[in-house]
Design a protein around this motif. Structure first.
Motif, PDB file in Angstrom:
ATOM      1  N   ALA A 162       0.831  -1.203   0.000  1.00  0.00           N
ATOM      2  CA  ALA A 162       0.000   0.000   0.000  1.00  0.00           C
ATOM      3  C   ALA A 162       0.866   1.254   0.000  1.00  0.00           C
ATOM      4  O   ALA A 162       0.553   2.246  -0.680  1.00  0.00           O
ATOM      5  CB  ALA A 162      -0.924   0.000   1.215  1.00  0.00           C
ATOM      6  N   ALA A 163       1.964   1.219   0.743  1.00  0.00           N
ATOM      7  CA  ALA A 163       2.869   2.370   0.781  1.00  0.00           C
ATOM      8  C   ALA A 163       3.493   2.613  -0.591  1.00  0.00           C
ATOM      9  O   ALA A 163       3.592   3.759  -1.053  1.00  0.00           O
ATOM     10  CB  ALA A 163       3.955   2.140   1.824  1.00  0.00           C
ATOM     11  N   ASN A 164       3.906   1.542  -1.244  1.00  0.00           N
ATOM     12  CA  ASN A 164       4.494   1.695  -2.575  1.00  0.00           C
ATOM     13  C   ASN A 164       3.457   2.115  -3.607  1.00  0.00           C
ATOM     14  O   ASN A 164       3.768   2.862  -4.539  1.00  0.00           O
ATOM     15  CB  ASN A 164       5.169   0.395  -3.001  1.00  0.00           C
ATOM     16  N   ALA A 165       2.237   1.645  -3.442  1.00  0.00           N
ATOM     17  CA  ALA A 165       1.169   2.062  -4.352  1.00  0.00           C
ATOM     18  C   ALA A 165       0.913   3.561  -4.234  1.00  0.00           C
ATOM     19  O   ALA A 165       0.611   4.238  -5.221  1.00  0.00           O
ATOM     20  CB  ALA A 165      -0.106   1.280  -4.048  1.00  0.00           C
ATOM     21  N   ALA A 166       1.049   4.082  -3.015  1.00  0.00           N
ATOM     22  CA  ALA A 166       0.854   5.519  -2.803  1.00  0.00           C
ATOM     23  C   ALA A 166       1.897   6.321  -3.566  1.00  0.00           C
ATOM     24  O   ALA A 166       1.595   7.374  -4.145  1.00  0.00           O
ATOM     25  CB  ALA A 166       0.924   5.844  -1.311  1.00  0.00           C
ATOM     26  N   VAL A 167       3.133   5.827  -3.613  1.00  0.00           N
ATOM     27  CA  VAL A 167       4.183   6.507  -4.371  1.00  0.00           C
ATOM     28  C   VAL A 167       3.921   6.396  -5.867  1.00  0.00           C
ATOM     29  O   VAL A 167       4.011   7.384  -6.608  1.00  0.00           O
ATOM     30  CB  VAL A 167       5.569   5.907  -4.031  1.00  0.00           C
ATOM     31  N   ALA A 168       3.555   5.206  -6.323  1.00  0.00           N
ATOM     32  CA  ALA A 168       3.319   4.982  -7.750  1.00  0.00           C
ATOM     33  C   ALA A 168       2.178   5.843  -8.283  1.00  0.00           C
ATOM     34  O   ALA A 168       2.151   6.180  -9.471  1.00  0.00           O
ATOM     35  CB  ALA A 168       3.028   3.506  -8.005  1.00  0.00           C
ATOM     36  N   ALA A 169       1.262   6.222  -7.411  1.00  0.00           N
ATOM     37  CA  ALA A 169       0.116   7.026  -7.838  1.00  0.00           C
ATOM     38  C   ALA A 169       0.527   8.408  -8.342  1.00  0.00           C
ATOM     39  O   ALA A 169      -0.239   9.074  -9.038  1.00  0.00           O
ATOM     40  CB  ALA A 169      -0.877   7.171  -6.682  1.00  0.00           C
ATOM     41  N   PHE A 170       1.754   8.824  -8.003  1.00  0.00           N
ATOM     42  CA  PHE A 170       2.208  10.165  -8.379  1.00  0.00           C
ATOM     43  C   PHE A 170       3.162  10.163  -9.568  1.00  0.00           C
ATOM     44  O   PHE A 170       3.936  11.094  -9.760  1.00  0.00           O
ATOM     45  CB  PHE A 170       2.857  10.850  -7.169  1.00  0.00           C
ATOM     46  N   GLU A 171       3.105   9.125 -10.378  1.00  0.00           N
ATOM     47  CA  GLU A 171       4.003   9.051 -11.535  1.00  0.00           C
ATOM     48  C   GLU A 171       3.828  10.254 -12.459  1.00  0.00           C
ATOM     49  O   GLU A 171       4.810  10.892 -12.852  1.00  0.00           O
ATOM     50  CB  GLU A 171       3.752   7.758 -12.311  1.00  0.00           C
ATOM     51  N   ARG A 172       2.597  10.592 -12.821  1.00  0.00           N
ATOM     52  CA  ARG A 172       2.366  11.711 -13.738  1.00  0.00           C
ATOM     53  C   ARG A 172       2.745  13.042 -13.099  1.00  0.00           C
ATOM     54  O   ARG A 172       3.314  13.910 -13.758  1.00  0.00           O
ATOM     55  CB  ARG A 172       0.912  11.724 -14.185  1.00  0.00           C
ATOM     56  N   ASP A 173       2.437  13.179 -11.827  1.00  0.00           N
ATOM     57  CA  ASP A 173       2.804  14.415 -11.133  1.00  0.00           C
ATOM     58  C   ASP A 173       4.313  14.596 -11.112  1.00  0.00           C
ATOM     59  O   ASP A 173       4.822  15.703 -11.348  1.00  0.00           O
ATOM     60  CB  ASP A 173       2.289  14.383  -9.680  1.00  0.00           C
ATOM     61  N   THR A 174       5.027  13.511 -10.825  1.00  0.00           N
ATOM     62  CA  THR A 174       6.488  13.577 -10.781  1.00  0.00           C
ATOM     63  C   THR A 174       7.060  13.913 -12.144  1.00  0.00           C
ATOM     64  O   THR A 174       8.002  14.705 -12.261  1.00  0.00           O
ATOM     65  CB  THR A 174       7.067  12.241 -10.280  1.00  0.00           C
ATOM     66  N   GLU A 175       6.491  13.337 -13.193  1.00  0.00           N
ATOM     67  CA  GLU A 175       6.943  13.631 -14.551  1.00  0.00           C
ATOM     68  C   GLU A 175       6.738  15.103 -14.887  1.00  0.00           C
ATOM     69  O   GLU A 175       7.630  15.757 -15.444  1.00  0.00           O
ATOM     70  CB  GLU A 175       6.173  12.754 -15.552  1.00  0.00           C
ATOM     71  N   ARG A 176       5.578  15.652 -14.527  1.00  0.00           N
ATOM     72  CA  ARG A 176       5.317  17.068 -14.801  1.00  0.00           C
ATOM     73  C   ARG A 176       6.268  17.967 -14.016  1.00  0.00           C
ATOM     74  O   ARG A 176       6.781  18.967 -14.540  1.00  0.00           O
ATOM     75  CB  ARG A 176       3.865  17.417 -14.464  1.00  0.00           C
TER      76      ARG A 176
END
Length: 245
Positions: A187-201
């Motif tokens: 669940a913790a790693n899923a929370a990080v993965a959820a921000f892939e697009r935000d991190t790219e921007r």
């Protein structure tokens, strides 16, 4: 003949060290990042974060606040490292990031991780630019070290440097959440993965300002994180905490 060893680079590919970039983003790099929760420990102590959904919102704020700020300065450091900026540049860079980090505790945490990453960098990616940065600042901020290593050693691009520090801004607290809250690691790693697009921007935006003068770099405020950092530092002096920040 080993055909795999002779696979040509794709047209337009840039030389670099994607493995080295991944290593800089790896929590196992002995840079000291594992000792910091990015304010999460204090947030948990105050009851602000207690489950996976609240962790995700905490990470969102951290990414767009401290992460975005670090990304802009890391990209600029990579750009400067590639071009061989002098001591005057690094002194100005350092001053400007300090000015954008009003919390003394946040500044101390950034410099502690910067020193640790510089030691790792001296061993794995030694370069004159890193020595120049250390001579100019003594105790450099973490985004400066990541940026100068990536730029001076041609390990990647300013965007790569921005992505590394933006990712670390959320992956560190997410890892800390497993210990602080007993959260499911998935669940913790899923929370990080959820921000892939935000991190790219964020990384793309940081790269677009990489050539700016230090005084013209963006400023992304995060007052709540500043307050959490100061409170954690005060409580850390009164009782033993798991994390330094």
């Amino acid at each position: 003949m080993d055909e795999e060893a002779r696979v040509p680079e794709p047209a337009g590919a840039e030389p670099g060290g994607s493995l080295s970039v991944l290593a800089l983003a790896d929590a196992r790099l002995p840079g000291g990042g594992h000792a910091h929760s990015g304010g999460l420990e204090e947030a948990v102590h105050r009851g602000v974060v207690g489950n996976a959904d609240q962790l995700r919102e905490f990470l969102r704020g951290r990414l767009h606040g401290a992460g975005s700020q670090a990304a802009a300065f890391a990209a600029a450091a990579a750009h400067a490292g590639e071009r061989g900026a002098g001591k005057d540049y690094w002194s100005r860079w350092d001053y400007e990031l300090d000015a954008r980090t009003p919390s003394p505790a946040q500044r101390a945490a950034s410099r502690a991780q910067g020193r640790g990453t510089a030691r790792a960098g001296r061993a794995a990616w030694p370069c004159a630019a890193l020595e120049e940065l250390l001579a100019a600042t003594g105790s450099p901020h973490h985004p400066a070290v990541v940026g100068v290593l990536i730029g001076a050693r041609s390990l990647g691009t300013p965007k790569d440097a921005a992505a590394v520090v933006a990712y670390l801004a959320v992956s560190g607290p997410a890892s800390a959440a497993v210990r602080l809250l007993g959260l499911d690691p998935f669940a913790a790693n899923a929370a990080v993965a959820a921000f892939e697009r935000d991190t790219e921007r964020i990384a793309r935006r940081a790269a677009s300002t990489a050539g700016s003068r230090p005084e013209d770099l963006p400023a992304a405020g995060a007052p709540a994180l500043d307050l959490l950092a100061q409170a954690h530092q005060r409580h850390h002096e009164e009782e033993v905490r798991l994390f330094a920040s």
